[in-house]
Design an enzyme around this catalytic site. Sequence first.
Site, PDB file in Angstrom:
ATOM      1  N   SER A 154      85.197  30.574  -9.674  1.00 28.43           N
ATOM      2  CA  SER A 154      83.783  30.751  -9.346  1.00 28.43           C
ATOM      3  C   SER A 154      83.337  32.204  -9.453  1.00 28.43           C
ATOM      4  CB  SER A 154      83.520  30.266  -7.914  1.00 28.43           C
ATOM      5  OG  SER A 154      83.850  28.905  -7.770  1.00 28.43           O
ATOM      6  N   HIS A 189      80.705  26.403  -1.449  1.00 28.92           N
ATOM      7  CA  HIS A 189      82.065  25.859  -1.474  1.00 28.92           C
ATOM      8  C   HIS A 189      82.701  25.849  -0.084  1.00 28.92           C
ATOM      9  CE1 HIS A 189      82.406  25.178  -5.731  1.00 28.92           C
ATOM     10  NE2 HIS A 189      81.986  26.394  -5.999  1.00 28.92           N
TER      11      HIS A 189
END
Length: 432
Positions: A287, A372
């Site tokens: 990410s 997340h």
Amino acid sequence: MLEGLKTVARQAGHDRALRGLLIDCKRLLSERGEANSVAIARDLVARFGALPDDQQASFFERLSRDFSPDPQAVLLGAQAYAREPNASNLARLTHVAEPPRQELLRRINRLPGGTSSIVAMRRALLTRVARQPELQALEADFLHLLSSWFNPGFLQLQRVDWNSPAQLLEQIIRHEAVHEIDGWDDLRRRLQPDRRCFAFFHPQLPAEPLIFVEVALLPQMPGAIAPLIDKASTPLKPDQFKVAAFYSISNCQPGLKGVSLGNFLIKRVADELQRELPQLRTFCTLSPIPGFARWVRAGAVIDGLSKSRQERLAEARDAVAMASGGDLDRWSSAAVLRALPDAAMQPLTRLAAFYLALQSPVASGDPVARFHLDNGARLERLNPLADLSAKGVKQSLGLMVNYLYDLQKVEAHHEKFTHGEVAHSRALASLL
């Protein structure tokens, strides 16, 4: 003079259109309108779509003001419920407190294609709310209804592959928001057997993906993005699939901003992959950290740290400032970042650890991290020089992060995050 007359006439036409639209709204809410809702709603949607931007803004203002609950009725209902908190008084209070515009939107939704029209209306509304805070209650009504209508129980998970309809593949190219897809060859590589792409669809928008995720099937947790999106790379064989790495999640519908979709998508895809490929043992992400460079430039401040952690944060901050000469813009290219000595890269990585582990629980934390971590992931590993694209350098100073999804612990990690604590690995802990 003639041009002035044309402008006046055009404005008068727009005013008539707005008045007609508001009349349609009242007709649709009437008892007679309920019986003829499809025809009236069709005219209403057409009138709204024909309005210029300034008249759409006026429509939203009128919708917010004229279709709100009656304050006196709400007060009387609240007083009655306070005196006698029974089911009948609660139902009456709930009825009078609901803004009539919510019922208006429900009746528009009955129209074939009505759901798509409401999503488009909200997209137009969202461009104005920041400048017009008086529209926040109206926005809350849209979000409330769309969150119900786009409940994950209604959504359909579909795998996207090279045999999917061309229209869908074009939308995947157009909506990819994290790592741009460079044409059809690039897309073809992202849909090879060692890659997966899944999307959520809604029955009322069957040809339009709401959100999609791209996955790489790998032998180990990835530490850089370039190999994953290299369209000339050779696909791996299935016996090498040990790790599923989510490397891009893209929303396709701006009108659904704030409606929870991505967290359910990741969990559904992980379950789907585990059924298809039982040998997969690790589910992780690679990410970006889009807020990191901005935070460092703003002084890399975190409130409420212990004295020892404040000292370590200050030490890393000073080292980065010294290495960059006090100007992070000097680190604006991949070549410069590659040439940084360990004496600069190590404190930069430590700053990223502080930012993700200790700043994420607050509203100003990194948006990708908050997504997340709130979804139950664990902050696993930092990867310097992992994204040396222009965007990666500008936003994240080249760093990327792996979040680990331990499917047996996502609920526990989510619970920790709601209480302000970030689940993280020992490797991350050593940087704090």
